[in-house]
Motif scaffolding. Structure first.
Motif, PDB file in Angstrom:
ATOM      1  N   LYS A   1       0.853  -1.186   0.000  1.00  0.00           N
ATOM      2  CA  LYS A   1       0.000   0.000   0.000  1.00  0.00           C
ATOM      3  C   LYS A   1       0.888   1.235   0.000  1.00  0.00           C
ATOM      4  CE  LYS A   1      -3.201  -0.713   2.886  1.00  0.00           C
ATOM      5  NZ  LYS A   1      -3.990  -0.891   4.108  1.00  0.00           N
ATOM      6  N   VAL A   2       1.782   1.293   0.954  1.00  0.00           N
ATOM      7  CA  VAL A   2       2.820   2.310   1.082  1.00  0.00           C
ATOM      8  C   VAL A   2       4.078   1.556   1.495  1.00  0.00           C
ATOM      9  CG1 VAL A   2       1.245   4.189   1.692  1.00  0.00           C
ATOM     10  CG2 VAL A   2       2.194   2.771   3.498  1.00  0.00           C
ATOM     11  N   PRO A   3       5.247   2.188   1.448  1.00  0.00           N
ATOM     12  CA  PRO A   3       6.453   1.462   1.881  1.00  0.00           C
ATOM     13  C   PRO A   3       6.297   0.870   3.279  1.00  0.00           C
ATOM     14  CG  PRO A   3       7.080   3.488   0.784  1.00  0.00           C
ATOM     15  CD  PRO A   3       5.576   3.509   0.913  1.00  0.00           C
ATOM     16  N   PHE A   4       6.668  -0.361   3.434  1.00  0.00           N
ATOM     17  CA  PHE A   4       6.651  -1.128   4.678  1.00  0.00           C
ATOM     18  C   PHE A   4       5.247  -1.449   5.182  1.00  0.00           C
ATOM     19  CE2 PHE A   4      10.696   1.098   4.538  1.00  0.00           C
ATOM     20  CZ  PHE A   4      11.572   0.027   4.667  1.00  0.00           C
TER      21      PHE A   4
ATOM     22  N   LEU B   1      11.471 -14.931   8.149  1.00  0.00           N
ATOM     23  CA  LEU B   1      12.439 -16.019   7.981  1.00  0.00           C
ATOM     24  C   LEU B   1      13.293 -15.800   6.732  1.00  0.00           C
ATOM     25  CD1 LEU B   1      13.463 -18.915   8.751  1.00  0.00           C
ATOM     26  CD2 LEU B   1      11.743 -19.741   7.157  1.00  0.00           C
ATOM     27  N   ILE B   2      12.646 -15.478   5.625  1.00  0.00           N
ATOM     28  CA  ILE B   2      13.379 -15.224   4.378  1.00  0.00           C
ATOM     29  C   ILE B   2      14.341 -14.057   4.558  1.00  0.00           C
ATOM     30  CG2 ILE B   2      13.092 -14.372   2.008  1.00  0.00           C
ATOM     31  CD1 ILE B   2      10.502 -16.092   1.936  1.00  0.00           C
ATOM     32  N   ASN B   3      13.889 -13.003   5.242  1.00  0.00           N
ATOM     33  CA  ASN B   3      14.729 -11.830   5.452  1.00  0.00           C
ATOM     34  C   ASN B   3      15.934 -12.172   6.333  1.00  0.00           C
ATOM     35  OD1 ASN B   3      15.630  -9.210   5.415  1.00  0.00           O
ATOM     36  ND2 ASN B   3      13.677  -8.323   6.010  1.00  0.00           N
ATOM     37  N   VAL B   4      15.726 -12.898   7.415  1.00  0.00           N
ATOM     38  CA  VAL B   4      16.816 -13.237   8.340  1.00  0.00           C
ATOM     39  C   VAL B   4      17.844 -14.144   7.659  1.00  0.00           C
ATOM     40  CG1 VAL B   4      17.365 -14.532  10.435  1.00  0.00           C
ATOM     41  CG2 VAL B   4      15.479 -12.894  10.444  1.00  0.00           C
ATOM     42  N   VAL B   5      17.370 -15.176   6.974  1.00  0.00           N
ATOM     43  CA  VAL B   5      18.296 -16.118   6.336  1.00  0.00           C
ATOM     44  C   VAL B   5      19.096 -15.413   5.242  1.00  0.00           C
ATOM     45  CG1 VAL B   5      18.409 -18.171   4.872  1.00  0.00           C
ATOM     46  CG2 VAL B   5      16.978 -18.172   6.928  1.00  0.00           C
ATOM     47  N   THR B   6      18.428 -14.589   4.443  1.00  0.00           N
ATOM     48  CA  THR B   6      19.130 -13.862   3.381  1.00  0.00           C
ATOM     49  C   THR B   6      20.155 -12.894   3.968  1.00  0.00           C
ATOM     50  OG1 THR B   6      17.153 -14.026   2.023  1.00  0.00           O
ATOM     51  CG2 THR B   6      18.829 -12.479   1.298  1.00  0.00           C
ATOM     52  N   THR B   7      19.784 -12.201   5.044  1.00  0.00           N
ATOM     53  CA  THR B   7      20.722 -11.279   5.695  1.00  0.00           C
ATOM     54  C   THR B   7      21.947 -12.031   6.202  1.00  0.00           C
ATOM     55  OG1 THR B   7      18.920  -9.807   6.341  1.00  0.00           O
ATOM     56  CG2 THR B   7      20.986  -9.605   7.566  1.00  0.00           C
TER      57      THR B   7
ATOM     58  N   SER C   1      21.443  -2.537   7.988  1.00  0.00           N
ATOM     59  CA  SER C   1      20.752  -1.915   6.856  1.00  0.00           C
ATOM     60  C   SER C   1      20.155  -2.921   5.865  1.00  0.00           C
ATOM     61  CB  SER C   1      21.704  -0.963   6.115  1.00  0.00           C
ATOM     62  OG  SER C   1      22.804  -1.690   5.607  1.00  0.00           O
ATOM     63  N   PHE C   2      20.769  -4.071   5.692  1.00  0.00           N
ATOM     64  CA  PHE C   2      20.265  -5.002   4.682  1.00  0.00           C
ATOM     65  C   PHE C   2      18.842  -5.485   4.957  1.00  0.00           C
ATOM     66  CE2 PHE C   2      19.543  -9.027   2.617  1.00  0.00           C
ATOM     67  CZ  PHE C   2      19.908  -8.739   1.311  1.00  0.00           C
ATOM     68  N   PRO C   3      18.510  -5.890   6.195  1.00  0.00           N
ATOM     69  CA  PRO C   3      17.130  -6.348   6.431  1.00  0.00           C
ATOM     70  C   PRO C   3      16.082  -5.279   6.133  1.00  0.00           C
ATOM     71  CG  PRO C   3      18.521  -6.844   8.320  1.00  0.00           C
ATOM     72  CD  PRO C   3      19.329  -6.001   7.395  1.00  0.00           C
TER      73      PRO C   3
ATOM     74  N   HIS D   1      10.856  -5.472   1.611  1.00  0.00           N
ATOM     75  CA  HIS D   1       9.808  -5.591   0.595  1.00  0.00           C
ATOM     76  C   HIS D   1       9.972  -6.864  -0.240  1.00  0.00           C
ATOM     77  CE1 HIS D   1      10.015  -1.326   1.636  1.00  0.00           C
ATOM     78  NE2 HIS D   1       8.704  -1.366   1.505  1.00  0.00           N
ATOM     79  N   HIS D   2      11.199  -7.154  -0.614  1.00  0.00           N
ATOM     80  CA  HIS D   2      11.411  -8.347  -1.440  1.00  0.00           C
ATOM     81  C   HIS D   2      11.254  -9.635  -0.637  1.00  0.00           C
ATOM     82  CE1 HIS D   2      12.880  -5.425  -4.370  1.00  0.00           C
ATOM     83  NE2 HIS D   2      12.467  -6.327  -5.244  1.00  0.00           N
ATOM     84  N   SER D   3      11.526  -9.602   0.660  1.00  0.00           N
ATOM     85  CA  SER D   3      11.282 -10.807   1.456  1.00  0.00           C
ATOM     86  C   SER D   3       9.777 -11.116   1.491  1.00  0.00           C
ATOM     87  CB  SER D   3      11.851 -10.666   2.872  1.00  0.00           C
ATOM     88  OG  SER D   3      11.183  -9.669   3.590  1.00  0.00           O
TER      89      SER D   3
END
Ligand SMILES: [Zn+2]
Length: 123
Positions: free
Chosen positions: A31-34, A59-65, A97-99, A104-106
């Protein structure tokens, strides 16, 4: 079991990268960022399914980070003895900063995966 849909994998990948609805690709999942939409404004696919549904995106965000930090650490190994403090500071900046940047992509990856596995319900 992965659901077979009429949508090509290339389209799903493109919509995932562009943060579009994984069912129709016609609208943004945000809808809006975040702030994730409750449902797709175009096809009414439900994005916020139930309490705790967001855990998959986290989970996707943590593992990717963690993978990105590991890769940055391994890339810095040749210089870590000479620039130890700098490498630690760089890894800390990435860890913070990465997470945020990947948030959005996670969500997009999680919704695309969930749509492939069991399909997003429609309201
Ligand atoms: Zn849609």
């Amino acid at each position: 079991m992965v659901r077979i849909t009429h949508t090509s994998f290339a389209n799903l990948l493109r919509w995932c990268v562009l943060l579009r609805c994984p069912v129709c690709g016609n609208a943004s999942i945000f809808k809006v960022p975040f702030k994730v939409n409750d449902q797709c404004p175009s096809c009414k696919a439900v994005f916020q399914r139930e309490q705790g549904f967001f855990v998959g995106a986290i989970l996707i965000n943590v593992v990717t980070t963690e993978l990105v930090i590991l890769l940055a650490y391994m890339a810095s190994l040749p210089v870590i003895n000479a620039h130890y403090q700098f490498v630690l500071a760089m890894l800390f900046v990435i860890a913070v900063s990465f997470p945020v940047a990947f948030y959005h992509h996670s969500w997009s990856i999680w919704l695309t995966f969930d749509n492939l596995v069991e399909g997003l319900p429609k309201s």
